[in-house]
Design a protein around this motif. Structure first.
Motif, PDB file in Angstrom:
ATOM      1  N   GLY A  58       0.800  -1.229   0.000  1.00 41.88           N
ATOM      2  CA  GLY A  58       0.000   0.000   0.000  1.00 41.88           C
ATOM      3  C   GLY A  58       0.828   1.272   0.000  1.00 41.88           C
ATOM      4  O   GLY A  58       0.290   2.369  -0.131  1.00 41.88           O
ATOM      5  N   GLY A  59       2.150   1.131   0.178  1.00 39.73           N
ATOM      6  CA  GLY A  59       3.025   2.311   0.164  1.00 39.73           C
ATOM      7  C   GLY A  59       2.836   3.224   1.369  1.00 39.73           C
ATOM      8  O   GLY A  59       3.090   4.420   1.287  1.00 39.73           O
ATOM      9  N   GLY A 117       4.374   2.570   4.362  1.00 40.36           N
ATOM     10  CA  GLY A 117       5.470   2.298   5.300  1.00 40.36           C
ATOM     11  C   GLY A 117       6.143   3.573   5.778  1.00 40.36           C
ATOM     12  O   GLY A 117       6.239   4.561   5.050  1.00 40.36           O
ATOM     13  N   GLY A 123      10.877   1.554   3.184  1.00 42.95           N
ATOM     14  CA  GLY A 123      11.111   0.212   2.638  1.00 42.95           C
ATOM     15  C   GLY A 123      10.638   0.048   1.205  1.00 42.95           C
ATOM     16  O   GLY A 123      11.223  -0.710   0.427  1.00 42.95           O
ATOM     17  N   ALA A 124       9.561   0.744   0.825  1.00 43.45           N
ATOM     18  CA  ALA A 124       9.026   0.599  -0.530  1.00 43.45           C
ATOM     19  C   ALA A 124       9.583   1.660  -1.484  1.00 43.45           C
ATOM     20  O   ALA A 124       9.130   1.757  -2.624  1.00 43.45           O
ATOM     21  CB  ALA A 124       7.496   0.666  -0.493  1.00 43.45           C
ATOM     22  N   SER A 146      -2.994   0.276   3.635  1.00 42.83           N
ATOM     23  CA  SER A 146      -1.976  -0.773   3.691  1.00 42.83           C
ATOM     24  C   SER A 146      -2.574  -2.100   3.238  1.00 42.83           C
ATOM     25  O   SER A 146      -3.789  -2.275   3.222  1.00 42.83           O
ATOM     26  CB  SER A 146      -1.405  -0.906   5.106  1.00 42.83           C
ATOM     27  OG  SER A 146      -2.352  -1.489   5.981  1.00 42.83           O
ATOM     28  N   ASN A 164       1.684  -5.662   5.675  1.00 42.20           N
ATOM     29  CA  ASN A 164       1.642  -5.876   7.133  1.00 42.20           C
ATOM     30  C   ASN A 164       2.525  -7.064   7.527  1.00 42.20           C
ATOM     31  O   ASN A 164       3.230  -7.011   8.534  1.00 42.20           O
ATOM     32  CB  ASN A 164       0.215  -6.168   7.609  1.00 42.20           C
ATOM     33  CG  ASN A 164      -0.751  -5.021   7.409  1.00 42.20           C
ATOM     34  OD1 ASN A 164      -1.957  -5.223   7.379  1.00 42.20           O
ATOM     35  ND2 ASN A 164      -0.254  -3.799   7.254  1.00 42.20           N
ATOM     36  N   GLY A 192      10.537  -7.275   2.297  1.00 41.10           N
ATOM     37  CA  GLY A 192      10.756  -7.449   0.858  1.00 41.10           C
ATOM     38  C   GLY A 192      12.187  -7.757   0.482  1.00 41.10           C
ATOM     39  O   GLY A 192      12.540  -7.703  -0.703  1.00 41.10           O
TER      40      GLY A 192
HETATM   41  C1  LIG Z   1      -1.077   6.999   9.213  1.00 41.69           C
HETATM   42  C2  LIG Z   1      -0.183   5.805   9.379  1.00 41.69           C
HETATM   43  C3  LIG Z   1      -0.288   5.048  10.543  1.00 41.69           C
HETATM   44  C4  LIG Z   1       0.516   3.920  10.719  1.00 41.69           C
HETATM   45  N1  LIG Z   1       0.367   3.174  11.861  1.00 41.69           N
HETATM   46  C5  LIG Z   1       1.096   2.057  12.028  1.00 41.69           C
HETATM   47  C6  LIG Z   1       0.930   1.241  13.179  1.00 41.69           C
HETATM   48  O1  LIG Z   1       0.114   1.520  14.053  1.00 41.69           O
HETATM   49  N2  LIG Z   1       1.701   0.135  13.296  1.00 41.69           N
HETATM   50  C7  LIG Z   1       2.607  -0.214  12.335  1.00 41.69           C
HETATM   51  O2  LIG Z   1       3.263  -1.244  12.492  1.00 41.69           O
HETATM   52  N3  LIG Z   1       2.795   0.536  11.237  1.00 41.69           N
HETATM   53  C8  LIG Z   1       2.068   1.658  11.054  1.00 41.69           C
HETATM   54  N4  LIG Z   1       2.246   2.419   9.928  1.00 41.69           N
HETATM   55  C9  LIG Z   1       3.252   2.023   8.929  1.00 41.69           C
HETATM   56  C10 LIG Z   1       2.677   1.150   7.792  1.00 41.69           C
HETATM   57  O3  LIG Z   1       1.314   1.391   7.608  1.00 41.69           O
HETATM   58  C11 LIG Z   1       2.892  -0.320   8.061  1.00 41.69           C
HETATM   59  O4  LIG Z   1       4.272  -0.586   8.074  1.00 41.69           O
HETATM   60  C12 LIG Z   1       2.236  -1.249   7.020  1.00 41.69           C
HETATM   61  O5  LIG Z   1       2.358  -2.586   7.451  1.00 41.69           O
HETATM   62  C13 LIG Z   1       2.846  -1.117   5.623  1.00 41.69           C
HETATM   63  O6  LIG Z   1       2.013  -1.827   4.711  1.00 41.69           O
HETATM   64  P1  LIG Z   1       2.000  -1.422   3.169  1.00 41.69           P
HETATM   65  O7  LIG Z   1       1.123  -2.408   2.471  1.00 41.69           O
HETATM   66  O8  LIG Z   1       1.648  -0.004   3.004  1.00 41.69           O
HETATM   67  O9  LIG Z   1       3.515  -1.691   2.780  1.00 41.69           O
HETATM   68  P2  LIG Z   1       4.535  -0.812   1.931  1.00 41.69           P
HETATM   69  O10 LIG Z   1       4.728   0.521   2.540  1.00 41.69           O
HETATM   70  O11 LIG Z   1       4.143  -0.854   0.514  1.00 41.69           O
HETATM   71  O12 LIG Z   1       5.863  -1.679   2.122  1.00 41.69           O
HETATM   72  C14 LIG Z   1       6.474  -1.804   3.378  1.00 41.69           C
HETATM   73  C15 LIG Z   1       7.643  -2.794   3.264  1.00 41.69           C
HETATM   74  O13 LIG Z   1       7.135  -4.102   3.015  1.00 41.69           O
HETATM   75  C16 LIG Z   1       7.593  -4.584   1.759  1.00 41.69           C
HETATM   76  N5  LIG Z   1       6.468  -5.301   1.156  1.00 41.69           N
HETATM   77  C17 LIG Z   1       5.217  -4.818   0.928  1.00 41.69           C
HETATM   78  N6  LIG Z   1       4.433  -5.785   0.402  1.00 41.69           N
HETATM   79  C18 LIG Z   1       5.200  -6.887   0.309  1.00 41.69           C
HETATM   80  C19 LIG Z   1       4.980  -8.215  -0.169  1.00 41.69           C
HETATM   81  N7  LIG Z   1       3.797  -8.627  -0.649  1.00 41.69           N
HETATM   82  N8  LIG Z   1       6.016  -9.090  -0.144  1.00 41.69           N
HETATM   83  C20 LIG Z   1       7.223  -8.726   0.334  1.00 41.69           C
HETATM   84  N9  LIG Z   1       7.493  -7.484   0.769  1.00 41.69           N
HETATM   85  C21 LIG Z   1       6.501  -6.581   0.768  1.00 41.69           C
HETATM   86  C22 LIG Z   1       8.075  -3.382   0.988  1.00 41.69           C
HETATM   87  O14 LIG Z   1       9.094  -3.724   0.070  1.00 41.69           O
HETATM   88  C23 LIG Z   1       8.578  -2.491   2.100  1.00 41.69           C
HETATM   89  O15 LIG Z   1       9.879  -2.853   2.475  1.00 41.69           O
HETATM   90  C24 LIG Z   1       1.458   3.557   9.732  1.00 41.69           C
HETATM   91  C25 LIG Z   1       1.566   4.329   8.551  1.00 41.69           C
HETATM   92  C26 LIG Z   1       0.746   5.423   8.375  1.00 41.69           C
HETATM   93  C27 LIG Z   1       0.878   6.213   7.103  1.00 41.69           C
END
Ligand SMILES: Cc1cc2nc3c(=O)[nH]c(=O)nc-3n(C[C@H](O)[C@H](O)[C@H](O)COP(=O)(O)OP(=O)(O)OC[C@H]3O[C@@H](n4cnc5c(N)ncnc54)[C@H](O)[C@@H]3O)c2cc1C
Length: 442
Positions: A60-61, A63, A67-68, A126, A131, A188
């Protein structure tokens, strides 16, 4: 391999940054590739591996560690892989593809009276794959654990282009090394998660929060320990320090808490268990010297959590920007960490506010900046460096939640012993000998 419509070149700008955009992190990539199945992911990875092209997987971008954020090569987006492969409510399990948005997953299982407890913020954006890849956790990680605790199996594509399955729908499984645990939180860098098997539980009947105000951080941290000694397992224990409350507390639902250090906890279970649990939490908070206690009911409960979720953006709004970290320390060092964070901010002349998951010793210390001020950013970055050192001195970690990503990679060696660093490097080599999966991270 994925259809021309699913290759975006040049890479649109929105795929080059993540939740760290406010810190100025932007990457570069030749193209974005959007596969629709694990087989397509395997074909793309095989091609990239043969050609030496780096791959940054993007969920979902959202992070917060960069990381992304790609460092060249392609961005592989999992957004098109969002199917539910199997849902067995009576078995309390679901098998979903990595691109399913977290909130959508929670809604689907909720419709059958079930609950997926991990509750990181940004759940609408996300994805479950993201996650798992960050082993994300929110407030309820205190009682229910982080995402890893709910994953019984992972399907992933690993170099040089092979679909592997580790674990599955089985709830107990100790055969071989814990590859599910290795992939969860690997950001990732080891493989591309394409699907997961998750375990679920019946949704709790009631979840009753309680909020209490304390004169200062020492009293507030003592109260956190009192909650842990109350005989009840709170579903969460959150805190908001004095500066953060001063900036956000004026519209606290159900009455202004005034100034002070705020502690929020919650008791859950059946209606009777939650009520009895909250009474015990109340007694502990009162005994620890709370100057004000609220036990919200009805609409005030979702309003309380909306207020809690609004803290981060509203702290950002104070000066227009912030550098927010996620260090964690042993719970008995929370007061030292909070005092130390405030001292660090003062030393660098940056306004400092902190809130987070007290029960997990997890601080969201934020150093406020004016977005356009390079001087503010430099001082806040220097403060972050000291914050990492402080967390490690207190026996904690540089990241309790968001992961290492680009932002914290230069600090990993400060935390890991040489032997642990060697093991990390050997694990990376075993999965990704050419170092093409999310290079420059972790
Ligand atoms: C408003 C806000 C609140 C937040 N609150 C929290 C919170 O309470 N707790 C928390 O832990 N985090 C929180 N976060 C951070 C973030 O939401 C989490 O880290 C979430 O798990 C990231 O998921 P994503 O799908 O957006 O991953 P991305 O941001 O797209 O990627 C995160 C990392 O995972 C890798 N990745 C993604 N998808 C895959 C896949 N399918 N296979 C292998 N690698 C992959 C990427 O390469 C990158 O390194 C928050 C962020 C925001 C903006």
């Amino acid at each position: 391999m994925v259809g021309a419509a699913n290759v975006l070149a040049p890479a649109p700008r929105e795929y080059l940054s993540d939740g760290t955009a406010g810190r100025g992190l932007e990457g570069r990539a030749e193209a974005v590739v959007r596969p629709g199945s694990a087989e397509e992911v395997a074909a793309v990875l095989a091609h990239c591996y043969a050609e030496g092209v780096p791959i940054t997987t993007r969920g979902g971008g959202t992070g917060f560690a960069g990381g992304a954020v790609p460092q060249g090569g392609i961005v592989l987006s999992t957004a098109r892989m969002a199917r539910v492969r199997a849902f067995d409510p009576l078995q309390w399990r679901i098998h979903v593809e990595a691109g399913l948005p977290t909130a959508e997953l929670r809604r689907i299982v909720r419709g059958s009276g079930l609950w997926f407890p991990p509750d990181p913020g940004a759940a609408e954006q996300s994805q479950i794959g993201g996650n798992v890849a960050t082993n994300a956790g929110g407030p309820h990680a205190f009682k229910y654990g982080t995402t890893r605790a709910w994953v019984t199996g992972i399907e992933a594509v690993i170099p040089p282009g092979e679909i592997v399955t580790t674990g599955g729908p089985v709830r107990k499984n100790v055969a071989g090394y814990d590859l599910v645990g290795l992939l969860a939180g690997s950001e990732g860098t080891l493989g591309i998660v394409t699907a997961v098997w998750l375990r679920l539980i019946p949704a709790v009947e009631a979840a009753l929060p309680i909020a209490a105000l304390f004169a200062g951080l020492e009293a507030g941290c003592t109260a956190v320990e009192a909650l842990m000694g109350s005989g009840v397992v709170p579903a969460c224990i959150e805190y908001v320090d004095e500066p953060a409350l001063a900036a956000t507390g004026h519209d606290f639902p159900g009455g202004p808490p005034g100034r002070g250090f705020l502690v929020i906890a919650e008791a859950d279970g059946s209606a009777a268990e939650a009520a009895a649990g909250r009474a015990a939490l109340r007694e502990a908070l009162a005994g620890a010297g709370a100057t004000w206690i609220a036990t919200p009911s009805g609409d005030d409960i979702p309003a309380l959590w909306r207020w809690r979720d609004s803290i981060s953006p509203r702290v950002t709004a104070v000066r227009g920007g912030k550098l927010a970290e996620d260090v964690a320390v042993p719970v008995d060092r929370l007061a030292d960490a909070l005092r130390g964070s405030a001292e660090i901010g003062a030393r660098h002349g940056v306004e400092t506010m902190s809130w987070g998951h007290a029960g997990d010793g997890n601080l969201h210390t934020s150093f406020l900046v004016a977005p356009e001020s390079a001087d503010d950013h430099a001082r806040a970055e220097a403060a972050c460096e000291e914050l990492f050192d402080l967390a490690l001195r207190l026996g904690g970690t540089i990241t309790g939640e968001h992961g290492v990503g680009l932002l914290k990679r230069s600090h990993l060696a400060d935390q890991l012993s040489p032997a642990a660093q060697r093991l990390n490097a050997e694990i990376k080599r075993a999965f990704d000998p050419k170092g093409l999966l999310n290079p420059g991270k972790g």
